[in-house]
Design a protein around this motif. Structure first.
Motif, PDB file in Angstrom:
ATOM      1  N   SER A 198      22.569  28.110  37.247  1.00  0.00           N
ATOM      2  CA  SER A 198      22.789  29.061  38.330  1.00  0.00           C
ATOM      3  C   SER A 198      23.923  30.016  37.999  1.00  0.00           C
ATOM      4  N   HIS A 199      23.918  31.153  38.660  1.00  0.00           N
ATOM      5  CA  HIS A 199      24.961  32.167  38.475  1.00  0.00           C
ATOM      6  C   HIS A 199      26.340  31.592  38.786  1.00  0.00           C
ATOM      7  N   MET A 200      26.458  30.841  39.852  1.00  0.00           N
ATOM      8  CA  MET A 200      27.764  30.314  40.247  1.00  0.00           C
ATOM      9  C   MET A 200      28.278  29.290  39.245  1.00  0.00           C
ATOM     10  N   ASN A 201      27.465  28.304  38.899  1.00  0.00           N
ATOM     11  CA  ASN A 201      27.911  27.279  37.962  1.00  0.00           C
ATOM     12  C   ASN A 201      28.249  27.859  36.598  1.00  0.00           C
ATOM     13  N   HIS A 202      27.475  28.846  36.177  1.00  0.00           N
ATOM     14  CA  HIS A 202      27.724  29.452  34.868  1.00  0.00           C
ATOM     15  C   HIS A 202      29.100  30.110  34.819  1.00  0.00           C
ATOM     16  N   ASN A 203      29.448  30.849  35.856  1.00  0.00           N
ATOM     17  CA  ASN A 203      30.719  31.570  35.849  1.00  0.00           C
ATOM     18  C   ASN A 203      31.911  30.669  36.135  1.00  0.00           C
ATOM     19  N   LEU A 204      31.732  29.635  36.935  1.00  0.00           N
ATOM     20  CA  LEU A 204      32.823  28.681  37.139  1.00  0.00           C
ATOM     21  C   LEU A 204      33.109  27.907  35.856  1.00  0.00           C
ATOM     22  N   ARG A 205      32.089  27.714  35.033  1.00  0.00           N
ATOM     23  CA  ARG A 205      32.240  26.955  33.786  1.00  0.00           C
ATOM     24  C   ARG A 205      32.853  27.800  32.672  1.00  0.00           C
ATOM     25  N   THR A 206      32.587  29.086  32.651  1.00  0.00           N
ATOM     26  CA  THR A 206      32.980  29.925  31.514  1.00  0.00           C
ATOM     27  C   THR A 206      34.180  30.827  31.792  1.00  0.00           C
ATOM     28  N   THR A 207      34.748  30.752  32.994  1.00  0.00           N
ATOM     29  CA  THR A 207      35.813  31.675  33.382  1.00  0.00           C
ATOM     30  C   THR A 207      36.941  30.921  34.074  1.00  0.00           C
ATOM     31  N   MET A 208      38.162  31.418  33.915  1.00  0.00           N
ATOM     32  CA  MET A 208      39.303  30.840  34.622  1.00  0.00           C
ATOM     33  C   MET A 208      40.250  31.950  35.060  1.00  0.00           C
ATOM     34  N   ASP A 209      41.043  31.667  36.084  1.00  0.00           N
ATOM     35  CA  ASP A 209      42.058  32.598  36.558  1.00  0.00           C
ATOM     36  C   ASP A 209      43.359  32.399  35.789  1.00  0.00           C
ATOM     37  N   ILE A 210      44.192  33.443  35.770  1.00  0.00           N
ATOM     38  CA  ILE A 210      45.504  33.393  35.138  1.00  0.00           C
ATOM     39  C   ILE A 210      46.575  33.486  36.226  1.00  0.00           C
ATOM     40  N   LEU A 211      47.474  32.540  36.251  1.00  0.00           N
ATOM     41  CA  LEU A 211      48.578  32.543  37.213  1.00  0.00           C
ATOM     42  C   LEU A 211      49.754  33.308  36.615  1.00  0.00           C
ATOM     43  N   ILE A 212      50.195  34.346  37.300  1.00  0.00           N
ATOM     44  CA  ILE A 212      51.273  35.178  36.781  1.00  0.00           C
ATOM     45  C   ILE A 212      52.328  35.411  37.860  1.00  0.00           C
ATOM     46  N   HIS A 213      53.487  35.879  37.437  1.00  0.00           N
ATOM     47  CA  HIS A 213      54.564  36.210  38.373  1.00  0.00           C
ATOM     48  C   HIS A 213      54.166  37.445  39.180  1.00  0.00           C
ATOM     49  N   PRO A 214      54.465  37.468  40.488  1.00  0.00           N
ATOM     50  CA  PRO A 214      54.068  38.618  41.322  1.00  0.00           C
ATOM     51  C   PRO A 214      54.545  39.962  40.779  1.00  0.00           C
ATOM     52  N   ALA A 215      55.694  39.964  40.092  1.00  0.00           N
ATOM     53  CA  ALA A 215      56.223  41.229  39.585  1.00  0.00           C
ATOM     54  C   ALA A 215      55.366  41.813  38.473  1.00  0.00           C
ATOM     55  N   LEU A 216      54.537  40.988  37.840  1.00  0.00           N
ATOM     56  CA  LEU A 216      53.720  41.445  36.726  1.00  0.00           C
ATOM     57  C   LEU A 216      52.280  41.746  37.123  1.00  0.00           C
ATOM     58  N   ARG A 217      51.955  41.600  38.394  1.00  0.00           N
ATOM     59  CA  ARG A 217      50.569  41.779  38.813  1.00  0.00           C
ATOM     60  C   ARG A 217      50.060  43.186  38.551  1.00  0.00           C
ATOM     61  N   PHE A 218      50.946  44.171  38.659  1.00  0.00           N
ATOM     62  CA  PHE A 218      50.498  45.547  38.430  1.00  0.00           C
ATOM     63  C   PHE A 218      50.027  45.726  36.992  1.00  0.00           C
ATOM     64  N   TYR A 219      50.619  44.968  36.063  1.00  0.00           N
ATOM     65  CA  TYR A 219      50.252  45.120  34.661  1.00  0.00           C
ATOM     66  C   TYR A 219      48.960  44.379  34.329  1.00  0.00           C
ATOM     67  N   PHE A 220      48.561  43.461  35.201  1.00  0.00           N
ATOM     68  CA  PHE A 220      47.276  42.775  35.046  1.00  0.00           C
ATOM     69  C   PHE A 220      46.201  43.428  35.906  1.00  0.00           C
ATOM     70  N   GLY A 221      46.587  44.347  36.762  1.00  0.00           N
ATOM     71  CA  GLY A 221      45.633  45.138  37.530  1.00  0.00           C
ATOM     72  C   GLY A 221      44.805  44.368  38.534  1.00  0.00           C
ATOM     73  N   GLY A 222      45.184  43.136  38.848  1.00  0.00           N
ATOM     74  CA  GLY A 222      44.385  42.329  39.760  1.00  0.00           C
ATOM     75  C   GLY A 222      43.290  41.543  39.070  1.00  0.00           C
ATOM     76  N   LEU A 223      43.066  41.800  37.778  1.00  0.00           N
ATOM     77  CA  LEU A 223      41.999  41.115  37.052  1.00  0.00           C
ATOM     78  C   LEU A 223      42.428  39.767  36.506  1.00  0.00           C
TER      79      LEU A 223
END
Length: 656
Positions: A548-573
């Motif tokens: 399924s679309h959901m299981n595939h993306n949960l398995r192959t993707t992860m989020d990155i935890l960053i400091h709030p001050a650096l969020r602009f440099y990651f663009g929200g992605l």
């Protein structure tokens, strides 16, 4: 009045299923009928094709290559009403009322509008590009060459249930346009009842030149061999694979696509779990829709702060460039001119890095209130004129990446040989369905991969040069010749003029010119680091088209935890998981949506992974070192691999 037939039809359904064959019907069934009989008609079960009619005889040919009938694959009987044909010896032709009936498969399907999985497979073999959306069957032959997301992505969903992918990738107004391509409905409309077929493109087959377009049926030709194709032929008993090198046989003449190739292995309870996951994802989609986070913002809404950042970067770059080119003599070409050149290059590189996020949004049509024209127009200006990269190339590759994430044969973002190898499967040369070539594990790859965990950051730092090469290759070879293609070429010409002919040429020495070029390109490299970090350490296992679309993306993707001050440099992605689940969601809404998605996943027992920036880098390097150690241990020598493949004719077989 008597009825004659080569089969004892009577007035009851046939007791065996009939499925269509890939060969055309021997004779078009056209004939005249007399006045209708009192009982009107009789019913036959699963009358598909071929049918040969000669007045009083109806000949039905049972498919000689149908797969074994099982509860999982048996076609659903479709009632088809066929008038009773009287015997010719009793016909009074003087009283015949002219009525013509053409019994070909297309006519039956258009009238009955019921499709089995087997019927879809046969029509795909015949050149019909069919996919399933919301229990309906759509034929996209007339649309594929103009599909804004690229024809290759659409080819990857032929024969598949693309309901979830279409819903998350298109606006509701766009989905309404699909009805023009609908050719029927699934015979079994139960949730999870349809099991996706393997698209020919994922088997290494591609439509022959000149067979795609309005009113055309494609002709499948093999360009390369994928793992799915080889494993399928092995299951059919047509091929005995050497596991040490999966591509070990003479490929001339090229094999033809057959019926069995399209059927993937069905593993229980995996299939039921994926069907349930798809249903659960519909629940999550409803929650997200009701939250309003998917709504397209007004024109350029949410970009005011980002536009200010772009202007600041551009101003710094221009000011430093002006100083470096006008005060070179006064500064006697000393250290100050190098600092000014560096400042100009860094300002331009940071601008490229930040504006890439807006170009990314434009590629997903989430800017300018979803307007197709304004998204394309603004995107080409930002990408081509100010950045020197093709928007059409980016859309074609990125759309495939979203739906084929981490698939070593289909996702171009993980096909980095000869410099990087991210999965054991790539150690044996693989066919790239995007680039239409074998990614060879040759001598250079054997040397580079052994030190990839050491060279990783160096390679990323010059990644923008590679993006330029891929962009221009796409425009020269793959891109459709259209007005947008011409517009991109015009804007790229403008980029080369201002960047090369004005900015770089104005520096007083070749050393300063080279320094400016390299520093500006390297400054934009953090973009590559943050994006690949969300995928390179994740699973690259091929679980097939039934996932399924959901299981595939949960398995192959992860989020990155960053400091709030650096969020602009990651663009929200840094919220990549939510972005992959809902690609069209405006980037500025990803943070709020991630809270909802994470809570929902936790309550439903799904894994939602997020790691810190440093930890994520360590995981990526660990994966690379593991592959590098395997290569060193195995002592793979590219010369031996290439020599073996050459001896067996693999390389020559697919040369044009």
């Amino acid at each position: 009045m008597s009825f004659h037939s080569t089969l004892d039809l009577g007035i009851k359904p046939l007791d065996f299923p009939l499925t269509p064959v890939a060969t055309p019907c021997q004779e078009v069934a056209e004939f005249d009928f007399s006045q209708p009989q009192p009982d009107g008609s009789f019913t036959m079960g699963s009358l598909l094709e071929p049918v040969t009619v000669s007045h009083s005889k109806i000949c039905l040919e049972k498919d000689p290559i149908s797969p074994p009938i099982s509860p999982d694959t048996s076609p659903v009987l479709r009632p088809v009403s066929v008038p009773v044909v009287p015997s010719t010896e009793h016909l009074d032709y003087s009283d015949i009322t002219q009525r013509t009936l053409t019994l070909n498969r297309e006519k039956i399907q258009r009238e009955v509008k019921l499709w089995t999985r087997e019927a879809i497979a046969h029509d795909i073999l015949d050149g019909h590009l069919l996919l399933v959306y919301d229990f309906k069957v759509y034929k996209v032959n007339n649309w594929i060459v103009t599909h804004p997301g690229g024809k290759q992505l659409l080819l990857h969903f032929i024969g598949r249930d693309a309901t979830d992918q279409i819903n998350v990738s298109h606006a509701k107004s766009t989905i309404k346009l699909l009805k023009a391509f609908c050719v029927g409905e699934l015979a079994d409309a139960r949730a999870g009842s349809y099991r996706s077929l393997l698209p020919p493109s994922m088997l290494g087959f591609h439509p022959a030149a000149g067979t795609m377009g309005k009113g055309k049926l494609v002709r499948w030709v093999q360009e390369g061999e994928t793992r799915a194709f080889l494993e399928g032929r092995e299951r059919q008993g047509l091929l005995d694979l050497d596991e040490s090198n999966r591509i070990t046989r003479q490929l001339s003449p090229k094999p033809l696509l057959n019926y069995f190739d399209l059927f993937p292995v069905v593993i229980q309870p995996f299939t039921e779990d994926e069907a349930q996951a798809s249903q659960n994802f519909k629940e999550l989609t409803t929650i997200i829709d009701e939250s309003g986070l998917m709504a397209s913002p007004p024109f350029l809404s949410g970009y005011s702060v980002e536009i200010v950042r772009y202007l600041v970067c551009a101003t710094i770059s221009l000011a430093c460039w002006w100083a470096a080119t006008n005060y070179a003599g006064a500064w006697n070409h000393g250290w100050r001119i190098w600092v000014a050149t560096w400042g100009s290059a860094v300002g331009l590189g940071v601008y490229w890095h930040l504006v890439s996020f807006t170009a990314h949004d434009i590629g997903h049509r989430s800017v300018a209130n979803g307007s197709f024209f304004w998204n394309n127009f603004l995107g080409v200006i930002l990408s081509c004129f100010t950045g020197g990269l093709s928007l059409d190339w980016w859309c074609a590759e990125h759309n495939i990446h979203h739906h084929m994430t981490n698939d070593v044969e289909h996702d171009p973002d993980v096909q980095q040989l000869p410099f990087l190898c991210l999965n054991e499967a790539s150690l044996g040369s693989l066919w790239s369905t995007r680039y239409k070539e074998y990614k060879m594990f040759d001598k250079l790859a054997a040397l580079a991969v052994r030190v990839q965990h050491l060279s990783y950051y160096c390679l990323l730092s010059v990644g923008r040069f590679n993006l330029c090469i891929l962009s221009y290759q796409h425009l020269a070879i793959y891109a459709k010749r259209s007005k947008m293609w011409v517009f991109e070429l015009v804007c790229l010409t403008g980029f080369f003029y201002w960047f090369g002919g004005v900015v770089i040429a104005s520096f007083p020495s070749w050393k300063l010119r080279a320094f400016f070029l390299v520093v500006s390109f390297m400054t934009a490299s953090p973009l590559h680091l943050q994006i690949v970090q969300s995928h390179y350490s994740r699973s690259m296992e091929d679980k097939g088209v039934l996932e399924s679309h959901m299981n595939h993306n949960l398995r192959t993707t992860m989020d990155i935890l960053i400091h709030p001050a650096l969020r602009f440099y990651f663009g929200g992605l840094e919220h990549q998981t939510t972005h992959h689940l809902f690609p069209r969601m405006p980037r500025h809404n990803l943070k709020a949506a991630t809270v909802i998605v994470k809570e929902w996943c936790t309550s439903h027992g799904y894994s939602f992974d997020a790691y810190g920036f440093v930890e994520g880098n360590k995981m990526t390097l660990s994966v690379m070192k593991s592959i590098a150690d395997q290569v060193a241990f195995m002592g793979i020598v590219a010369a031996d691999s290439v020599d073996e493949m050459t001896k067996k004719g693999v390389v020559q077989a697919f040369m044009p």
